[in-house]
Design a protein around this motif. Structure first.
Motif, PDB file in Angstrom:
ATOM      1  N   SER A  31      40.213  30.720  26.310  1.00  0.00           N
ATOM      2  CA  SER A  31      39.938  29.298  26.490  1.00  0.00           C
ATOM      3  C   SER A  31      41.088  28.640  27.238  1.00  0.00           C
ATOM      4  CB  SER A  31      39.734  28.592  25.138  1.00  0.00           C
ATOM      5  OG  SER A  31      40.907  28.670  24.356  1.00  0.00           O
ATOM      6  N   GLY A  32      40.745  27.621  28.001  1.00  0.00           N
ATOM      7  CA  GLY A  32      41.775  26.952  28.779  1.00  0.00           C
ATOM      8  C   GLY A  32      41.317  25.586  29.237  1.00  0.00           C
ATOM      9  N   VAL A  33      42.088  25.006  30.120  1.00  0.00           N
ATOM     10  CA  VAL A  33      41.810  23.692  30.673  1.00  0.00           C
ATOM     11  C   VAL A  33      41.783  23.826  32.192  1.00  0.00           C
ATOM     12  CG1 VAL A  33      42.663  21.343  30.964  1.00  0.00           C
ATOM     13  CG2 VAL A  33      42.840  22.468  28.735  1.00  0.00           C
ATOM     14  N   VAL A  34      40.664  23.443  32.798  1.00  0.00           N
ATOM     15  CA  VAL A  34      40.495  23.547  34.245  1.00  0.00           C
ATOM     16  C   VAL A  34      40.606  22.158  34.871  1.00  0.00           C
ATOM     17  CG1 VAL A  34      38.913  24.193  36.118  1.00  0.00           C
ATOM     18  CG2 VAL A  34      39.070  25.615  34.056  1.00  0.00           C
ATOM     19  N   SER A  35      41.319  22.079  35.957  1.00  0.00           N
ATOM     20  CA  SER A  35      41.485  20.794  36.625  1.00  0.00           C
ATOM     21  C   SER A  35      41.407  20.970  38.132  1.00  0.00           C
ATOM     22  CB  SER A  35      42.823  20.149  36.246  1.00  0.00           C
ATOM     23  OG  SER A  35      43.903  20.997  36.609  1.00  0.00           O
ATOM     24  N   ALA A  36      41.028  19.886  38.812  1.00  0.00           N
ATOM     25  CA  ALA A  36      41.097  19.857  40.270  1.00  0.00           C
ATOM     26  C   ALA A  36      42.551  19.626  40.663  1.00  0.00           C
ATOM     27  CB  ALA A  36      40.218  18.735  40.812  1.00  0.00           C
ATOM     28  N   ALA A  37      42.939  20.174  41.804  1.00  0.00           N
ATOM     29  CA  ALA A  37      44.325  20.051  42.237  1.00  0.00           C
ATOM     30  C   ALA A  37      44.397  20.120  43.753  1.00  0.00           C
ATOM     31  CB  ALA A  37      45.169  21.164  41.619  1.00  0.00           C
ATOM     32  N   SER A  66      46.041  28.236  30.369  1.00  0.00           N
ATOM     33  CA  SER A  66      45.433  28.860  29.198  1.00  0.00           C
ATOM     34  C   SER A  66      46.467  29.551  28.325  1.00  0.00           C
ATOM     35  CB  SER A  66      44.380  29.891  29.645  1.00  0.00           C
ATOM     36  OG  SER A  66      44.996  30.890  30.450  1.00  0.00           O
ATOM     37  N   ARG A  67      46.003  29.978  27.147  1.00  0.00           N
ATOM     38  CA  ARG A  67      46.803  30.782  26.229  1.00  0.00           C
ATOM     39  C   ARG A  67      46.195  32.186  26.206  1.00  0.00           C
ATOM     40  NH1 ARG A  67      49.950  28.013  22.418  1.00  0.00           N
ATOM     41  NH2 ARG A  67      49.424  29.527  20.800  1.00  0.00           N
ATOM     42  N   GLY A  80      49.071  31.232  30.581  1.00  0.00           N
ATOM     43  CA  GLY A  80      48.581  31.615  31.897  1.00  0.00           C
ATOM     44  C   GLY A  80      48.443  30.435  32.844  1.00  0.00           C
ATOM     45  N   PHE A  81      48.755  30.689  34.106  1.00  0.00           N
ATOM     46  CA  PHE A  81      48.625  29.734  35.201  1.00  0.00           C
ATOM     47  C   PHE A  81      47.764  30.427  36.256  1.00  0.00           C
ATOM     48  CE2 PHE A  81      49.888  28.298  39.396  1.00  0.00           C
ATOM     49  CZ  PHE A  81      50.214  26.955  39.291  1.00  0.00           C
ATOM     50  N   ALA A  82      46.525  29.968  36.418  1.00  0.00           N
ATOM     51  CA  ALA A  82      45.605  30.595  37.375  1.00  0.00           C
ATOM     52  C   ALA A  82      45.203  29.548  38.401  1.00  0.00           C
ATOM     53  CB  ALA A  82      44.379  31.141  36.657  1.00  0.00           C
ATOM     54  N   LEU A  83      45.511  29.806  39.657  1.00  0.00           N
ATOM     55  CA  LEU A  83      45.229  28.857  40.735  1.00  0.00           C
ATOM     56  C   LEU A  83      44.269  29.493  41.724  1.00  0.00           C
ATOM     57  CD1 LEU A  83      46.139  26.046  41.967  1.00  0.00           C
ATOM     58  CD2 LEU A  83      47.624  27.413  43.452  1.00  0.00           C
ATOM     59  N   ARG A  84      43.208  28.770  42.046  1.00  0.00           N
ATOM     60  CA  ARG A  84      42.271  29.226  43.082  1.00  0.00           C
ATOM     61  C   ARG A  84      42.220  28.216  44.216  1.00  0.00           C
ATOM     62  NH1 ARG A  84      36.631  31.875  42.091  1.00  0.00           N
ATOM     63  NH2 ARG A  84      38.130  33.596  42.073  1.00  0.00           N
ATOM     64  N   LEU A 185      34.983  21.141  30.794  1.00  0.00           N
ATOM     65  CA  LEU A 185      36.427  21.308  30.730  1.00  0.00           C
ATOM     66  C   LEU A 185      36.883  22.718  31.074  1.00  0.00           C
ATOM     67  CD1 LEU A 185      39.006  19.734  30.061  1.00  0.00           C
ATOM     68  CD2 LEU A 185      38.785  20.532  27.702  1.00  0.00           C
ATOM     69  N   ASP A 186      36.102  23.743  30.702  1.00  0.00           N
ATOM     70  CA  ASP A 186      36.507  25.126  30.948  1.00  0.00           C
ATOM     71  C   ASP A 186      35.308  25.943  31.423  1.00  0.00           C
ATOM     72  OD1 ASP A 186      38.160  27.327  31.114  1.00  0.00           O
ATOM     73  OD2 ASP A 186      38.045  27.807  28.975  1.00  0.00           O
ATOM     74  N   PRO A 187      34.815  25.681  32.653  1.00  0.00           N
ATOM     75  CA  PRO A 187      33.637  26.394  33.164  1.00  0.00           C
ATOM     76  C   PRO A 187      33.953  27.863  33.424  1.00  0.00           C
ATOM     77  CG  PRO A 187      34.665  25.161  34.915  1.00  0.00           C
ATOM     78  CD  PRO A 187      35.386  24.777  33.657  1.00  0.00           C
ATOM     79  N   PRO A 188      32.929  28.729  33.472  1.00  0.00           N
ATOM     80  CA  PRO A 188      33.165  30.147  33.794  1.00  0.00           C
ATOM     81  C   PRO A 188      33.810  30.271  35.171  1.00  0.00           C
ATOM     82  CG  PRO A 188      30.937  29.825  32.967  1.00  0.00           C
ATOM     83  CD  PRO A 188      31.502  28.453  33.211  1.00  0.00           C
ATOM     84  N   LEU A 189      34.924  30.957  35.211  1.00  0.00           N
ATOM     85  CA  LEU A 189      35.644  31.129  36.464  1.00  0.00           C
ATOM     86  C   LEU A 189      36.481  32.391  36.351  1.00  0.00           C
ATOM     87  CD1 LEU A 189      36.356  29.916  39.234  1.00  0.00           C
ATOM     88  CD2 LEU A 189      38.214  28.668  38.132  1.00  0.00           C
ATOM     89  N   HIS A 190      36.193  33.373  37.181  1.00  0.00           N
ATOM     90  CA  HIS A 190      36.903  34.642  37.130  1.00  0.00           C
ATOM     91  C   HIS A 190      37.804  34.786  38.353  1.00  0.00           C
ATOM     92  CE1 HIS A 190      34.652  35.981  33.670  1.00  0.00           C
ATOM     93  NE2 HIS A 190      33.552  35.573  34.259  1.00  0.00           N
ATOM     94  N   PHE A 191      39.025  35.205  38.117  1.00  0.00           N
ATOM     95  CA  PHE A 191      40.024  35.332  39.166  1.00  0.00           C
ATOM     96  C   PHE A 191      40.298  36.809  39.442  1.00  0.00           C
ATOM     97  CE2 PHE A 191      40.671  31.344  37.002  1.00  0.00           C
ATOM     98  CZ  PHE A 191      41.052  30.443  37.982  1.00  0.00           C
ATOM     99  N   ASP A 192      40.698  37.111  40.656  1.00  0.00           N
ATOM    100  CA  ASP A 192      41.089  38.471  41.021  1.00  0.00           C
ATOM    101  C   ASP A 192      42.300  38.379  41.948  1.00  0.00           C
ATOM    102  OD1 ASP A 192      41.366  41.046  42.117  1.00  0.00           O
ATOM    103  OD2 ASP A 192      39.228  41.466  41.827  1.00  0.00           O
ATOM    104  N   ALA A 193      43.475  38.569  41.359  1.00  0.00           N
ATOM    105  CA  ALA A 193      44.715  38.401  42.119  1.00  0.00           C
ATOM    106  C   ALA A 193      44.972  39.535  43.094  1.00  0.00           C
ATOM    107  CB  ALA A 193      45.893  38.278  41.153  1.00  0.00           C
ATOM    108  N   VAL A 194      44.226  40.650  42.974  1.00  0.00           N
ATOM    109  CA  VAL A 194      44.374  41.762  43.910  1.00  0.00           C
ATOM    110  C   VAL A 194      43.451  41.568  45.103  1.00  0.00           C
ATOM    111  CG1 VAL A 194      44.175  44.258  44.218  1.00  0.00           C
ATOM    112  CG2 VAL A 194      45.073  43.344  42.076  1.00  0.00           C
ATOM    113  N   ARG A 195      42.172  41.395  44.836  1.00  0.00           N
ATOM    114  CA  ARG A 195      41.196  41.192  45.909  1.00  0.00           C
ATOM    115  C   ARG A 195      41.436  39.888  46.656  1.00  0.00           C
ATOM    116  NH1 ARG A 195      34.624  40.944  44.919  1.00  0.00           N
ATOM    117  NH2 ARG A 195      34.073  40.062  46.931  1.00  0.00           N
TER     118      ARG A 195
END
Length: 238
Positions: A31-37, A66-67, A80-84, A185-195
């Motif tokens: 779980s986390g908090v998603v924001s526009a940036a 997120s935690r 966690g800090f995930a930026l897209r 607040l926390d929509p499904p969003l998957h990150f891939d830091a390699v691809r």
């Protein structure tokens, strides 16, 4: 012969997939908090030969804080800090709380403060050598999702992005300015830091080889494809 790090990643992936199937949630950072940036790149003081780090530019972005283990907020957790940066060729940055020294930045550290230093234990290749990225907030932030959402909604949340070459110091090259909470607040969003590594900075080393199967297994277990853009929904302005 299977690469030992890829093999280790596959073992980890099997465990993550099993957790995801049983709980129907993300095995990590549930779980986390998603924001526009907005990602505002001003360029690194010492160029490394990669325009994304060296040259100015601005992009809309999505930030998720997120935690990692979903522990009670009274306990420290690896944060966690995930930026897209969405687009036809998206960029994903996945950082976790680490130390800030040349060696401690290679170690995950549990924290309470979501404004702490985050680092990419995974390395990236550049003409100047191995690069690791870092981020830190300009002020302290709570890590409990409900408290963090209130803080983000209040405005003024900013992070510094920096890059270190080899064992050198992390030099700032950008800032991330949060512009509003996302709804939901926390929509499904998957990150891939390699691809989805930054342009000119391919992911490299054993951590990258371990992450490839782990990412794939977690997504497959949840039945969610890798999203290449922004999450569904909309940003709530401050």
């Amino acid at each position: 012969m299977m690469d030992v790090f890829s093999g280790t990643g596959r073992v980890i992936a099997m465990g993550m997939a099993a957790v995801a199937r049983v709980t129907d949630t993300k095995p990590m950072h549930p779980s986390g908090v998603v924001s526009a940036a907005v990602l505002e790149r001003h360029g690194r003081a010492t160029p490394v030969g990669v325009p994304w780090l060296d040259e100015p530019g601005s992009d809309d972005a999505v930030l998720r804080l997120s935690r990692s283990f979903g522990l009670p907020s009274v306990l420290p957790d690896v944060l966690g800090f995930a930026l897209r940066v969405p687009g036809e060729r998206p960029v994903d940055l996945l950082l976790s709380t680490t130390g800030s020294g040349r060696w401690s930045r290679l170690v995950f550290l549990p924290r309470h403060d979501a404004g702490s230093t985050y680092g990419s234990v995974m390395a990236f290749s550049s003409p100047a050598g191995s690069v690791r990225l870092a981020a830190w907030a300009t002020a302290g932030l709570p890590s409990a999702p409900d408290e963090l959402a209130v803080r983000v909604a209040g405005g003024g949340v900013e992070f510094v992005l920096a890059a270190a070459v080899g064992t050198g110091d992390a030099e700032p090259f950008a800032r991330v300015r949060v512009t509003g909470l996302w709804a939901p607040l926390d929509p499904p969003l998957h990150f891939d830091a390699v691809r989805h590594a930054p342009p000119g900075l391919p992911a490299a080393g054993p951590i990258a080889r371990m992450r490839v199967p782990a990412y794939a297994a977690a997504r497959d277990a949840l039945g969610d494809p890798l999203g290449d853009g922004a999450p569904a929904g909309h940003a709530r302005p401050r």
